[in-house]
Design an enzyme around this catalytic site. Structure first.
Site, mmCIF file in Angstrom:
data_model
loop_
_atom_site.group_PDB
_atom_site.id
_atom_site.type_symbol
_atom_site.label_atom_id
_atom_site.label_comp_id
_atom_site.label_asym_id
_atom_site.label_seq_id
_atom_site.Cartn_x
_atom_site.Cartn_y
_atom_site.Cartn_z
ATOM 1 N N GLY A 11 0.838 -1.212 0.000
ATOM 2 C CA GLY A 11 0.000 0.000 0.000
ATOM 3 C C GLY A 11 0.862 1.247 0.000
ATOM 4 N N LYS A 12 1.904 1.213 0.835
ATOM 5 C CA LYS A 12 2.785 2.380 0.914
ATOM 6 C C LYS A 12 3.599 2.545 -0.356
ATOM 7 C CE LYS A 12 3.892 2.692 5.773
ATOM 8 N NZ LYS A 12 5.044 2.740 6.655
ATOM 9 N N ASP A 65 8.117 6.421 8.195
ATOM 10 C CA ASP A 65 7.583 5.715 9.345
ATOM 11 C C ASP A 65 6.320 6.466 9.689
ATOM 12 O OD1 ASP A 65 7.993 3.526 11.192
ATOM 13 O OD2 ASP A 65 7.871 5.080 12.707
ATOM 14 N N GLY A 145 -4.418 -0.421 6.324
ATOM 15 C CA GLY A 145 -4.194 -0.172 7.759
ATOM 16 C C GLY A 145 -5.428 0.364 8.465
ATOM 17 N N TYR A 146 -5.266 1.505 9.124
ATOM 18 C CA TYR A 146 -6.341 2.053 9.949
ATOM 19 C C TYR A 146 -7.285 2.974 9.164
ATOM 20 C CZ TYR A 146 -3.290 0.395 13.687
ATOM 21 O OH TYR A 146 -2.518 -0.384 14.510
HETATM 22 P P1 IMP Z 1 5.298 1.565 9.499
HETATM 23 O O1 IMP Z 1 5.328 3.004 9.123
HETATM 24 O O2 IMP Z 1 5.703 0.687 8.383
HETATM 25 O O3 IMP Z 1 6.013 1.293 10.793
HETATM 26 O O4 IMP Z 1 3.779 1.162 9.723
HETATM 27 C C1 IMP Z 1 2.883 1.962 10.364
HETATM 28 C C2 IMP Z 1 1.523 1.337 10.475
HETATM 29 O O5 IMP Z 1 0.644 2.459 10.714
HETATM 30 C C3 IMP Z 1 0.984 0.668 9.208
HETATM 31 O O6 IMP Z 1 1.166 -0.704 9.194
HETATM 32 C C4 IMP Z 1 -0.504 0.974 9.288
HETATM 33 O O7 IMP Z 1 -1.136 0.030 10.117
HETATM 34 C C5 IMP Z 1 -0.516 2.325 9.986
HETATM 35 N N1 IMP Z 1 -0.612 3.402 8.977
HETATM 36 C C6 IMP Z 1 0.366 4.227 8.545
HETATM 37 N N2 IMP Z 1 -0.077 5.070 7.589
HETATM 38 C C7 IMP Z 1 -1.357 4.739 7.396
HETATM 39 C C8 IMP Z 1 -2.354 5.227 6.500
HETATM 40 O O8 IMP Z 1 -2.155 6.110 5.644
HETATM 41 N N3 IMP Z 1 -3.563 4.639 6.615
HETATM 42 C C9 IMP Z 1 -3.825 3.665 7.501
HETATM 43 N N4 IMP Z 1 -2.955 3.157 8.324
HETATM 44 C C10 IMP Z 1 -1.704 3.684 8.290
#
Ligand code: IMP
Length: 339
Positions: A11-12, A65, A145-146
């Site tokens: 997704g990212k 992050d 995610g959320y």
């Molecule tokens: P990290 O940045 O890879 O450590 O992950 C952060 C976590 O925050 C993700 O797995 C998602 O669960 C949540 N997250 C970060 N950005 C978003 C977003 O844009 N939408 C929904 N959830 C997010």
């Protein structure tokens, strides 16, 4: 230009590609090991990931992050968002923890810290936030995610298109700031002068008429150079001469008592307006990004020693009030713009 994206989250990756492509950057992924996220802040963790990927691949590496901070849970899950609760049960766990909690206590915000590390050790960093609340139930199939439990004005991020989400999301804000900084950095690499608006002064179409950074210094609070070249050149207000007029109308329509009529707005650097405002419960919040350019003004509060500070961008609009030199700041209005 090829940059490696340090993420295993599909997704990212898609969001990174969509946001970096307009900067002429080919965003690629590679099999890279995932370092332990040892930081206590989003910014530290973004650096840890980008630095490890750059070291392993020899390419400039970008990482972010990000996470969700829920007021009622004292900012949790925060930097632990990806490791919070059991996989597949994260949204549900938050909804359960907030069961019976009234809407005014369901405030939350997303944070995204973006970091690019270059093989020579240089780094370019930016941070973005977006504010909203936790919905009472999960809604919407989009995003990840959320997204489906985070809402702004009754609409969850899961109900938005990708473009709509970019325009208001923490990552969208972080990338807008990141793009400016990266462009400034790359301009510097080519021998140009980095400016507050991210334009190379030598290339600026307003150069003949605008004194720009040379006279005002690089930290010029009015970002004169950005203001002069705002028509189609400066990303924050691209093609947006209409934005200023529109915002003036919107500020006047707020009907803030004792606020004089707004007749003009200036381009202001985020670092100049980015005060820390108190929230109920003793917490504080900063609403702007230091490195972006906003439109705003300062007006005297009628019949008082205090001032009104106005600030806005394409998405948000704020009126704050404060005393001499910014003392005792208070948010009067902070809202997402309807367009
Ligand atoms: P990290 O940045 O890879 O450590 O992950 C952060 C976590 O925050 C993700 O797995 C998602 O669960 C949540 N997250 C970060 N950005 C978003 C977003 O844009 N939408 C929904 N959830 C997010």
């Amino acid at each position: 230009m090829k940059f490696v994206i340090a993420t295993h989250n599909k997704g990212k990756l898609v969001e990174f590609q969509r946001l970096l492509e307009p900067m002429g950057i080919e965003a690629v992924t590679m099999e890279i090991s995932e370092p332990e996220e040892t930081g206590t802040t989003f910014r530290e963790n973004a650096y840890v990931k980008a630095e490890a990927a750059c070291r392993e691949t020899g390419l400039p590496a970008v990482a972010d992050d990000s996470g969700l901070c829920v007021d009622y849970l004292d900012g949790a899950p925060g930097v632990y968002s990806a490791r919070f609760a059991q996989p597949g049960k994260r949204r549900l766990t938050i909804l359960e923890k907030l069961q019976g909690v009234p809407v005014e206590q369901r405030g939350a915000h997303f944070v995204s810290a973006v970091c690019c590390v270059f093989p020579n050790g240089d780094r370019v960093e930016a941070e973005g936030k977006c504010f909203g609340s936790i919905a009472f139930e999960s809604r919407g199939e989009n995003g990840f995610g959320y997204d489906s439990i985070f809402e702004q004005e009754g609409v969850t991020f899961g109900e938005l298109t990708a473009e709509e989400k970019d325009a208001r999301s923490h990552r969208g804000h972080a990338f807008a700031a990141f793009e400016q900084k990266l462009r400034a950095y790359l301009g510097q690499e080519q021998g140009g002068e980095p400016t507050p608006c991210g334009l190379d002064c030598a290339q600026c179409p307003g150069r003949e008429t605008c004194p720009g950074c040379e006279t005002l210094g690089k930290g010029c609070m009015l970002a004169q150079c950005a203001q002069k070249s705002a028509c189609g050149q400066c990303r924050p207000f691209a093609g947006a001469c209409g934005l200023k007029a529109q915002l003036i109308q919107e500020f006047n329509a707020l009907g803030v008592p004792d606020m004089p009529k707004v007749t003009d707005l200036n381009a202001l650097l985020g670092s100049y307006i980015n005060q820390e405002y108190p929230l109920p419960g003793g917490r504080t919040v900063k609403l702007w990004d230091d490195s972006r350019v906003y439109l705003g003004n300062q007006l005297e509060k009628q019949g008082s020693e205090r001032c009104y500070g106005l600030a806005a961008d394409e998405n948000y609009l704020m009126v704050a009030e404060y005393g001499e030199n910014g003392a005792d700041p208070e948010i009067v209005v902070y809202k997402r713009r309807r367009r």
